[in-house]
Scaffold this active site. Structure first.
Site, PDB file in Angstrom:
ATOM      1  N   TYR A 195     -17.316 -49.429 -42.343  1.00 21.81           N
ATOM      2  CA  TYR A 195     -16.077 -50.161 -42.642  1.00 21.81           C
ATOM      3  C   TYR A 195     -16.386 -51.652 -42.543  1.00 21.81           C
ATOM      4  CZ  TYR A 195     -10.934 -50.931 -42.364  1.00 21.81           C
ATOM      5  OH  TYR A 195      -9.633 -51.313 -42.591  1.00 21.81           O
ATOM      6  N   CYS A 196     -16.086 -52.393 -43.615  1.00 16.89           N
ATOM      7  CA  CYS A 196     -16.248 -53.854 -43.654  1.00 16.89           C
ATOM      8  C   CYS A 196     -17.685 -54.230 -43.284  1.00 16.89           C
ATOM      9  CB  CYS A 196     -15.207 -54.517 -42.759  1.00 16.89           C
ATOM     10  SG  CYS A 196     -15.053 -56.304 -42.982  1.00 16.89           S
ATOM     11  N   ILE A 197     -17.884 -55.120 -42.306  1.00 23.11           N
ATOM     12  CA  ILE A 197     -19.234 -55.543 -41.963  1.00 23.11           C
ATOM     13  C   ILE A 197     -20.052 -54.384 -41.382  1.00 23.11           C
ATOM     14  CG2 ILE A 197     -18.662 -56.324 -39.628  1.00 23.11           C
ATOM     15  CD1 ILE A 197     -20.613 -58.633 -40.020  1.00 23.11           C
TER      16      ILE A 197
END
Length: 608
Positions: free
Chosen positions: A339-341
């Protein structure tokens, strides 16, 4: 009536309210204003006495905004035709405004405004406020168009000029000031000035909370307790090192799939966005499907992890979690989510695994995550030379750590109307105390980041886009994501302001195997965490990848509701056969949500 009480649904016209103030009410108002003056002086003293978290970095113009604005001015000064067209556009807009105001005066039917900032009926019914609103819109739209119209402006300066011009025009909105906000003025007179007094007290509390710097409280955090009324899915911490805790969630079915799902959330926030409440918990939803779920909980950077690097996050995060998951589950391979970074890190780890022949990860799903940063949006303003120098100064002043409070501010100012000015108005102008809200509690529960990790993310990923071009180094190897042949699903959110749709779509093109792309409605959080039972939003499907996200969307099918069932249809065949459910083993490390998630910023003394 106190300032924290709701204004009635159909307010009286402001002019009538002001004219109805009798001497007794005016006396109360003047007394309250005297108290407010004392509070305002106290607020100023609190600011002057506090050092704030930024120190000397905040002085001057560290982001070189002036350079960007001067570049826009010089571009017009050296291009008379462009300057003429820009001035003509402004003059034409003002002429149109006068014409509209005249026609409305004749017809008596003012145009309704779609901007929710101007929802108070006074903006439409009162000619004075209506003119203020329309004049602001004319000037703001014109100012925001200048960077796009300036000939020959370098891309980095254009991005910086557009970003900070938008911040400036949002700041200058008449709704942000007591004297030109009819809702705030109405509250002021209805409460005898109590709304302003209470607002100043709330502002003082926030300044004290921020150590002399305004730290806007978006929610009342006091009702929430991790593991008690938020992040309550049952499970055990089955592995811990200096960087991560690995949580194994308890199954709810007698039989589960044999292949576990390992989730790598972002370390910029905490993992429990995936387990806020029972009604919207992705973790519970997956467990109820029969998936053995393991989630990484990252440690907030402190004196132990302050010098950790991206390689440490791959080695002590990705590799360690995969091995610990297989040991705890008895499986020979895992499915993963980033998720994301957390997804950016996972993709870099997958590149290294492909290079070295490590084949324990069998599939990967990416939530709102970028591996190609060519179209990465407004955050790129922090990744060019001045932006990174500014961030470097903050990290240096905080002992090699990027403080979570700064990340909180940065993301708020990416959406200032919703995440800054809304609360300035409600709290400081209307005197409304913030209400409890689980999502905003999570949003404020920030984490620190090791400076070296953050600096590399901004430089190698955002600025130089090395991960998508085969020039990113991981654990001594230069990785190429085209070598990643496992099945991949990439999810993006249509209104995501952190990881824009088109940017995430480009990420779906960087892998070498079968890749599916799904677009959900809403933004960076609600677009991802959208339980099917909520029956909200929609998602789009198209099995054929195109060159751009826009082309893909043109031929996509819109499907009502959450994208989770579509994901499950993709994930289920990759989850193995059904076996007897395996309960999480009590390793003596504690129950979910673990220790690392419970550490608040206030618990950490940064090594200055």
């Amino acid at each position: 009536m106190s300032g924290s009480e709701r204004i009635k649904e159909t307010p009286a016209p402001l002019a009538e309210l002001m004219m109805s103030q009798d001497p007794a009410r005016m006396q109360v108002l003047m007394t309250t204003l005297a108290l407010a003056n004392v509070e305002s002086q106290g607020l100023l003293a609190d600011v002057m006495m506090g050092s704030g978290p930024l120190g000397t970095v905040s002085q001057g113009d560290p982001m070189r905004v002036g350079e960007a604005f001067r570049a826009v001015g010089w571009s017009f000064a050296t291009n008379p035709a462009a300057m003429f067209n820009a001035n003509l556009e402004l003059m034409t807009s003002w002429m149109k405004l006068w014409q509209e105001m005249s026609m409305e005066a004749i017809s008596g039917k003012p145009e309704k405004d779609k901007d929710k900032r101007f929802s108070d009926p006074e903006w439409a019914s009162n000619p004075g406020f209506r003119f203020i609103r329309k004049a602001y819109e004319v000037n703001a739209n014109w100012m925001n168009s200048l960077a796009d119209q300036a000939p020959g402006l370098p891309e980095n300066l254009q991005l910086r000029a557009k970003f900070f011009t938008q911040l400036l025009t949002d700041t200058l909105s008449p709704t942000n000031y007591l004297g030109s906000n009819p809702t705030a003025l109405r509250a002021f007179f209805e409460t005898g000035g109590q709304s302003v007094l209470e607002g100043l007290r709330l502002a003082r509390a926030d300044v004290k909370k921020g150590g002399g710097k305004l730290y806007i409280s978006q929610t009342d955090e006091t009702p929430f307790r991790l593991g008690e009324n938020i992040a309550t899915a049952p499970g055990q911490v089955v592995f811990r090192n200096d960087l991560i805790e690995l949580i194994h969630y308890a199954p709810t079915q007698e039989k589960t799939y044999s292949r576990p799902l390992l989730i790598f959330p972002p370390w910029i926030n905490k993992f429990y966005i995936l387990d806020l409440q029972e009604k919207n918990s992705m973790i519970r939803w997956l467990v109820d499907k029969g998936v053995p779920v393991f989630v990484v909980s990252w440690r907030s950077a402190d004196e132990v992890t302050q010098d950790y690097t991206w390689d440490d996050y791959v080695q002590k995060g990705a590799y360690a979690a995969v091995e610990a998951t297989m040991q705890a589950s008895g499986a020979t391979g895992v499915n993963t989510v980033g998720y994301c970074i957390g997804g950016t890190m996972l993709s870099s780890a997958l590149g290294h695994m492909a290079k070295t022949g490590y084949d324990k990860i069998k599939s990967a799903t990416f939530f709102a995550s970028q591996s190609d940063f060519e179209l990465a949006g407004d955050l790129r303003v922090f990744t060019d030379g001045p932006g990174r120098s500014y961030i470097d100064g903050i990290i240096e002043e905080n002992g090699g750590v990027m403080p979570g409070s700064m990340m909180y501010e940065t993301f708020n100012w990416l959406r200032p109307i919703d995440l800054v000015w809304r609360y300035v108005i409600d709290e400081y102008m209307l005197g409304k105390a913030p209400r409890p809200f689980d999502l905003l509690y999570w949003n404020a529960d920030q984490t620190n980041i090791p400076g070296k990790v953050h600096q590399r993310y901004l430089k190698d990923c955002y600025d130089e886009n090395r991960l998508s071009t085969g020039s990113f180094d991981v654990l001594g190897e230069t990785v190429n994501l085209k070598d990643v042949k496992i099945p991949v699903m990439v999810q993006a959110s249509k209104d995501d302001h952190i990881c824009p749709f088109e940017s995430v779509y480009r990420t779906s093109l960087v892998f070498g195997g079968d890749t599916q792309f799904v677009l959900s409605g809403s933004g960076h959080i609600a677009g991802v965490v959208n339980h099917p039972d909520a029956k909200k939003y929609q998602h789009w499907l198209n099995p054929d990848l195109a060159e751009t996200g826009g082309e893909w969307l043109e031929n996509a099918e819109e499907v009502p509701g959450s994208w989770w069932p579509t994901w499950w249809d993709w994930l289920r065949p990759k989850s193995g056969r059904k076996v007897e459910a395996k309960q999480p083993k009590d390793m003596g490390l504690g129950a979910a949500p673990g220790n690392y998630a419970k550490v608040r910023l206030s618990d950490i003394d940064l090594p200055l």
